[in-house]
Scaffold this motif. Structure first.
Motif, PDB file in Angstrom:
ATOM      1  N   VAL A 176       0.773  -1.337   0.168  1.00 13.76           N
ATOM      2  CA  VAL A 176       0.206   0.114   0.115  1.00 13.76           C
ATOM      3  C   VAL A 176       0.859   1.141  -0.123  1.00 13.76           C
ATOM      4  O   VAL A 176       1.893   1.427   0.799  1.00 13.76           O
ATOM      5  CB  VAL A 176      -0.833   0.131   1.123  1.00 13.76           C
ATOM      6  N   GLN A 177       0.493   2.079  -0.882  1.00 14.21           N
ATOM      7  CA  GLN A 177       1.300   3.298  -0.992  1.00 14.21           C
ATOM      8  C   GLN A 177       0.177   4.391  -0.426  1.00 14.21           C
ATOM      9  O   GLN A 177      -0.767   4.518  -0.948  1.00 14.21           O
ATOM     10  CB  GLN A 177       1.830   3.914  -2.409  1.00 14.21           C
ATOM     11  N   LEU A 178       0.724   5.490   0.029  1.00 15.83           N
ATOM     12  CA  LEU A 178       0.091   6.660   0.704  1.00 15.83           C
ATOM     13  C   LEU A 178       0.586   7.889   0.109  1.00 15.83           C
ATOM     14  O   LEU A 178       1.875   8.171   0.240  1.00 15.83           O
ATOM     15  CB  LEU A 178      -0.233   6.782   2.326  1.00 15.83           C
ATOM     16  N   GLN A 179      -0.077   8.689  -0.412  1.00 15.02           N
ATOM     17  CA  GLN A 179       0.445   9.917  -1.164  1.00 15.02           C
ATOM     18  C   GLN A 179      -0.166  11.290  -0.238  1.00 15.02           C
ATOM     19  O   GLN A 179      -1.629  11.461  -0.448  1.00 15.02           O
ATOM     20  CB  GLN A 179      -0.053   9.974  -2.468  1.00 15.02           C
ATOM     21  N   ALA A 180       0.341  11.917   0.410  1.00 18.92           N
ATOM     22  CA  ALA A 180      -0.206  13.102   1.172  1.00 18.92           C
ATOM     23  C   ALA A 180      -0.089  14.192   0.368  1.00 18.92           C
ATOM     24  O   ALA A 180       1.159  14.470  -0.367  1.00 18.92           O
ATOM     25  CB  ALA A 180       0.562  13.095   2.308  1.00 18.92           C
ATOM     26  N   SER A 181      -0.891  14.979   0.299  1.00 22.36           N
ATOM     27  CA  SER A 181      -0.816  16.521  -0.432  1.00 22.36           C
ATOM     28  C   SER A 181      -1.488  17.485   0.476  1.00 22.36           C
ATOM     29  O   SER A 181      -2.279  17.134   1.020  1.00 22.36           O
ATOM     30  CB  SER A 181      -1.467  16.120  -1.824  1.00 22.36           C
ATOM     31  N   GLY A 182      -1.664  18.507  -0.218  1.00 22.24           N
ATOM     32  CA  GLY A 182      -2.428  19.803   0.414  1.00 22.24           C
ATOM     33  C   GLY A 182      -1.539  20.774   1.211  1.00 22.24           C
ATOM     34  O   GLY A 182      -2.090  21.669   1.767  1.00 22.24           O
TER      35      GLY A 182
END
Length: 123
Positions: A1-7
């Motif tokens: 699982v990969q998590l991509q945070a943004s914002g």
């Protein structure tokens, strides 16, 4: 699982930001997700967490009433709406996920982590 945070970004004190954390790969949309943050020279600390259903949420005392965590399981995405930001909220924010039930504030109980997104709050 990969998590991509943004914002993340730069905002004035009193302003707002909305962080997103999108999951890809083999996802476990029914399990809890959390947000943590780490400021320079400080340990990583819990910010907010949400159950797989979205019904149960937990918040650090320092952000209660200002931050709101939510999720859209159809999009495998968790959000952190941050309002009334303060300079002390400045940090790198990380999203995390679990492979089993049980909302928790403990970082060592999360199984996978995103890369972090920088939040800077000017006074």
């Amino acid at each position: 699982v990969q998590l991509q945070a943004s914002g993340g970004g730069l905002v004035q004190a009193g302003g707002s930001l909305r962080l997103s954390c999108a999951a890809s790969g083999r996802t476990f949309s029914r399990f809890p997700r959390g947000w943590f943050r780490q400021a320079p020279g400080k340990e990583r600390e819990f910010v907010a967490a949400i159950s797989g259903s979205g019904i149960t949420t937990m918040y650090a005392d320092s952000v209660k009433g200002r931050f709101t965590i939510s999720r859209d399981n159809a999009k495998n995405t968790v959000y952190l709406q941050m309002n009334s930001l303060k300079p002390e909220d400045a940090a790198v924010y990380y999203c995390a996920g679990k492979n089993n039930p049980g909302v928790t504030t403990r970082s060592d109980e999360y199984d996978y982590w995103g890369q972090g997104t920088q939040v800077t709050v000017s006074s």
